[in-house]
Scaffold this active site. Structure first.
Site, PDB file in Angstrom:
ATOM      1  N   HIS A 144     -28.696  30.490  48.724  1.00 45.02           N
ATOM      2  CA  HIS A 144     -28.336  31.781  48.550  1.00 45.02           C
ATOM      3  C   HIS A 144     -29.277  32.734  48.895  1.00 45.02           C
ATOM      4  CE1 HIS A 144     -26.898  34.986  45.641  1.00 45.02           C
ATOM      5  NE2 HIS A 144     -25.837  34.107  45.302  1.00 45.02           N
ATOM      6  N   ARG A 146     -17.575  30.805  41.953  1.00 45.89           N
ATOM      7  CA  ARG A 146     -16.935  30.580  40.512  1.00 45.89           C
ATOM      8  C   ARG A 146     -15.904  29.558  40.378  1.00 45.89           C
ATOM      9  NH1 ARG A 146     -19.093  35.387  41.356  1.00 45.89           N
ATOM     10  NH2 ARG A 146     -20.099  36.610  39.320  1.00 45.89           N
ATOM     11  N   HIS A 173     -21.602  29.091  39.974  1.00 45.18           N
ATOM     12  CA  HIS A 173     -22.771  28.214  40.803  1.00 45.18           C
ATOM     13  C   HIS A 173     -23.468  27.153  40.075  1.00 45.18           C
ATOM     14  CE1 HIS A 173     -22.936  31.522  43.487  1.00 45.18           C
ATOM     15  NE2 HIS A 173     -23.799  32.215  43.038  1.00 45.18           N
ATOM     16  N   TYR A 184     -31.316  36.056  50.273  1.00 41.09           N
ATOM     17  CA  TYR A 184     -30.817  37.347  50.570  1.00 41.09           C
ATOM     18  C   TYR A 184     -31.637  37.785  51.828  1.00 41.09           C
ATOM     19  CZ  TYR A 184     -28.944  37.846  45.837  1.00 41.09           C
ATOM     20  OH  TYR A 184     -28.449  37.665  44.532  1.00 41.09           O
ATOM     21  N   GLU A 213     -23.343  32.949  52.194  1.00 41.73           N
ATOM     22  CA  GLU A 213     -23.313  31.585  51.403  1.00 41.73           C
ATOM     23  C   GLU A 213     -22.095  30.792  52.038  1.00 41.73           C
ATOM     24  OE1 GLU A 213     -22.986  32.806  47.135  1.00 41.73           O
ATOM     25  OE2 GLU A 213     -23.948  34.384  47.697  1.00 41.73           O
ATOM     26  N   ASP A 257     -18.639  41.108  47.754  1.00 40.80           N
ATOM     27  CA  ASP A 257     -19.043  39.905  47.232  1.00 40.80           C
ATOM     28  C   ASP A 257     -17.678  38.948  47.018  1.00 40.80           C
ATOM     29  OD1 ASP A 257     -20.143  39.167  43.421  1.00 40.80           O
ATOM     30  OD2 ASP A 257     -20.108  38.111  45.207  1.00 40.80           O
TER      31      ASP A 257
END
Ligand code: G6D
Length: 348
Positions: A178, A80, A105, A180, A313, A250
């Site tokens: 990104h 961000r 992003h 997962y 990330e 996060d």
């Protein structure tokens, strides 16, 4: 080592999506030219059973409509940017605001939703895919015409990602991938019973919009993964920084500059799978999929659940031009952007 390519679908803009399948004696990897998505990584468990260890979807429409950046290259900026605004050389650039008042992003039309030019690459000890993309000046508000190249190379039991980008004027770039990960194999369990190790003494606390606000010691907090630790206690903690991001991780973590080995390790004691992450970047955002229950069905038809995957990330310091300007790097025709990150797969 073998590489093949198939026509995997057509985007809503009528663009052809290709899927590159890379195979060697250790791993099988699928890469899409759409968003540079890592669509599959099949790795062996402790008994040699090959299973997919990354969250994915079934078709391109699913990726266009409901992917939370599954496997995608993120850019021009990972994470961000406060108030969707950066200032370079005294010039203020207003960026797309796609996460409240912030840019997330790289904005709405970001790198993860584009068709990249793509070609197979081969060498003595690798097979891979080279992806390239041109991003025009002021795309999503960012300055500079950008020529970005990302290569994925399969080298033995490692997937090596190299990012390079040039700009024709002063700008800022901060790319990542990104994916997962879920080492249980074929989405058997969520990641809460997997073990995480991070070479990080500090993480960055975030505000209610998940903007980084304060460099914080991990000591005595659920964010201390300096020694291997099961994820569940952290994910289920009532620590305000776990709660504020919808119960999970996060957060950016600052990687120890003196680390000699990996930046991060993820281990699954049941399958015996182990993932090591190596990177030349100063930080890594660890995201534990706190909103994955919103995205619907995965490629196997199962409903995706909270904490079904965890992202590594690797990236620059977050919101650096606004939050840590003393560490900011500006790119231009004489200073190119580059990153190298390696995902290495073994068994415990
Ligand atoms: C949420 O805050 C998280 C982001 O970090 C993540 O990248 C995104 O979901 C997919 O917005």
């Amino acid at each position: 080592m073998e590489i093949s390519v198939t026509n995997w679908g057509i985007t809503k803009n009528n663009e052809n999506v290709k899927c590159y399948i890379l195979k060697n004696e250790f791993l099988e990897v699928e890469i899409l030219n759409y968003g540079g998505v890592i669509r599959k990584i099949s790795s062996p468990d402790k008994n040699g059973k090959m299973e997919n260890v990354v969250l994915n979807l079934s078709n391109i429409a699913d990726y266009e409509e409901r992917s939370p950046y599954f496997g995608a290259i993120v850019g021009r900026n990972a994470g961000r940017i406060a108030n969707g605004c950066i200032t370079i050389n005294g010039i203020k650039y207003s960026l797309a605001k796609n996460s409240g008042e912030n840019n997330l992003h790289g904005g709405i039309d970001n790198f993860s939703h584009k068709i990249w030019d793509s070609k197979e690459i081969k060498g003595e000890n690798f097979i891979g895919v080279e992806l390239s993309l041109k991003s025009p000046h002021l795309e999503e508000g960012f300055p500079g015409n950008i020529w970005a190249t990302v290569t994925y190379k399969l080298i033995d039991n490692e997937l090596v990602i190299e990012y390079n980008a040039t700009s024709d004027m002063d700008t800022y770039l901060n790319l990542t991938n990104h994916t997962y990960f879920n080492l249980s194999g074929d989405f058997k369990r969520d990641v809460s019973d997997e073990y995480l190790t991070l070479a990080c003494k500090e993480f960055i606390a975030v505000d209610e919009t998940t903007l980084p606000i304060k460099v914080t010691s991990v000591e005595g907090t659920p964010f201390d993964f300096q020694k291997s630790k099961e994820l569940a206690p952290a994910l289920n903690s009532d620590h305000e920084q776990i709660v504020i991001v919808n119960h999970g991780l996060d957060h950016p973590f600052i990687l120890d500059e003196t680390r000699e080995g990996s930046a991060a390790i993820l281990e699954d004691k049941v399958s015996g799978r182990k993932l090591e992450v190596y990177t030349d970047q100063p930080a890594v955002v660890i995201y534990s999929g706190n909103y994955l229950y919103e995205i619907g069905k995965l490629s196997d038809g199962s409903d995706c659940k909270k904490h079904m995957g965890i992202c590594f990330e690797t990236q620059d310091y977050p919101n650096v031009l606004n939050f840590m300007p003393e560490k900011a790097k500006i790119y231009n025709s004489s200073k190119a952007y580059s990153q190298k990150t390696v995902f290495k797969f073994t068994t415990i």
